[in-house]
Design a protein around this motif. Sequence first.
Motif, PDB file in Angstrom:
ATOM      1  N   TRP A  72       0.867  -1.192   0.000  1.00 43.45           N
ATOM      2  CA  TRP A  72       0.000   0.000   0.000  1.00 43.45           C
ATOM      3  C   TRP A  72       0.896   1.231   0.000  1.00 43.45           C
ATOM      4  N   ARG A  74       2.145   5.023   0.340  1.00 42.59           N
ATOM      5  CA  ARG A  74       1.822   5.914   1.455  1.00 42.59           C
ATOM      6  C   ARG A  74       0.599   6.770   1.176  1.00 42.59           C
ATOM      7  N   TYR A  75       0.475   7.290  -0.008  1.00 39.76           N
ATOM      8  CA  TYR A  75      -0.636   8.174  -0.327  1.00 39.76           C
ATOM      9  C   TYR A  75      -1.636   7.501  -1.268  1.00 39.76           C
ATOM     10  N   GLY A  76      -1.609   6.173  -1.331  1.00 35.79           N
ATOM     11  CA  GLY A  76      -2.556   5.462  -2.180  1.00 35.79           C
ATOM     12  C   GLY A  76      -3.934   5.393  -1.552  1.00 35.79           C
ATOM     13  N   LEU A  77      -4.956   5.324  -2.412  1.00 35.89           N
ATOM     14  CA  LEU A  77      -6.331   5.261  -1.914  1.00 35.89           C
ATOM     15  C   LEU A  77      -6.723   3.859  -1.507  1.00 35.89           C
ATOM     16  N   THR A  78      -6.164   2.851  -2.171  1.00 36.98           N
ATOM     17  CA  THR A  78      -6.453   1.452  -1.847  1.00 36.98           C
ATOM     18  C   THR A  78      -5.145   0.678  -1.804  1.00 36.98           C
ATOM     19  N   HIS A  79      -5.231  -0.516  -1.238  1.00 35.67           N
ATOM     20  CA  HIS A  79      -4.026  -1.345  -1.180  1.00 35.67           C
ATOM     21  C   HIS A  79      -3.711  -1.904  -2.556  1.00 35.67           C
ATOM     22  N   TYR A 298       1.250   1.167   6.043  1.00 38.11           N
ATOM     23  CA  TYR A 298       0.133   0.512   6.721  1.00 38.11           C
ATOM     24  C   TYR A 298       0.274  -1.013   6.763  1.00 38.11           C
TER      25      TYR A 298
END
Length: 332
Positions: A72, A74-79, A298
Motif C-alpha cells: 500500500w 503511502r498516499y494510495g487510496l487502496t491497497h 500501513y
Amino acid sequence: MTRTDAPAGEVLATSPATGSPVPPPGLTWRQKLSHWDFRFSPYLYVVPFFALFLVIGVYPMVYSGYLSFFSWPRYGLTHGEGVGFANYGHVLTDPVFHKAFWNTIGIFVLSAVPQVVVATVVAAMLDTPLRGRTWWRMSVLLPFVVAPAAAALIFGSIFADKTGLANEVLRAVGLSGVAWHTDRFASWTAIATMVNYRWTGYNTLIILAALQAIPRQLYEAAAIDGASRVQQFFHVTLPSIRPTMLFVIITATIGGMQIFTEPRLFDTNLQFQGGADYQYQTLTMYVFNTSNSGTDPYPRAAAATWIIVLIIIGIALLNYAITRQVQRRGER
C-alpha cells in the motif's frame, strides 16, 4: 416440569428435552409478551456490547491481518497487489524492530516484576487491622487516577539529564549524574518507574480483594500449628490467591508489551523515535513510527501489530504454564 422464577403470578412449564421455558396454552397476548420478555431480554441487554465490540474490536483486527499481506503506497487510496509474507519478513529482519523488542522486554521486566511483588506486599499490609484502612486503601489508587500525560511530564522533569531532581540528589551525595535519556538501561529504569507509579496501586486493590476472600479459619489453623506471619503468607496466602495472581501477571504482561504513552512522552527527541539510537523505542512505538514511514507504511505496521499479538500470546501462555507448574508442585 415447571419454573417458579418467572414474573409474578406466572408459572412457566419447561421442555423436558431442552429445559427452556415453554409458554402454557391459553395465555393472553400480554402474558405471552411477558413470557418472551422474560426469555429473551437478557440476550438483548448484551447485544449492544458485542455489536460494538465487533465493529471497533474484531473488525479492525481482522482487517489489519488481511492488510498485512498486501502492499500500500503511502498516499494510495487502496491497497496494492498481494506480497505474501514479505511485510512480516521486513519487520522481523529490521534492526530497529530488534531493538524495540529488547527495549520492550527490558522495560517490562523492570516494571512488571517489581510491580507485582510490591502490590502483593502492600495488599498484605492493607489486609491487616490498620487504623484508617479505608483511607490507606484509597490512597494507593490515587496514582492511577493521575492522567498518564501528567505523570509522564512529572517524571520527565525528575529524570531530566541536566536539571532533574534525580540527578540533583545523586550529585548531593557525591555521585555523578545519570544520562537518563541517553543510556539505554537508565532510560528503561526511568520509564519503568513511571509505569510502576501508575499501576502498582491498581494491582494492589485487585490482590487485596482476593486476600479478603480467604477464610480466616485457615490463618487460625496455621497459627495454632505454630506458623509465623511469614510462613502464613507463603503457605496460606499465596496458594489461596493463585488465580488472582495469574490474572494480575497476565494483565501486567499485556500492558507491559503494549507500553506506549510513557516512553512516547519521555522522549525529548523531536523525531519521537525512542531516543537518538532507538534506545528506548518500544514495540508499539515501532508500529506508530512504521505507519508514518515512506514505504508500505500501513501493511508493515499491520504485520508488526500481529507479530506483537503473537509475542503477547506466547508470553501469556508461558506465564500460565509456569504458574500451573508451581501450583502442581505446591499441591504435592
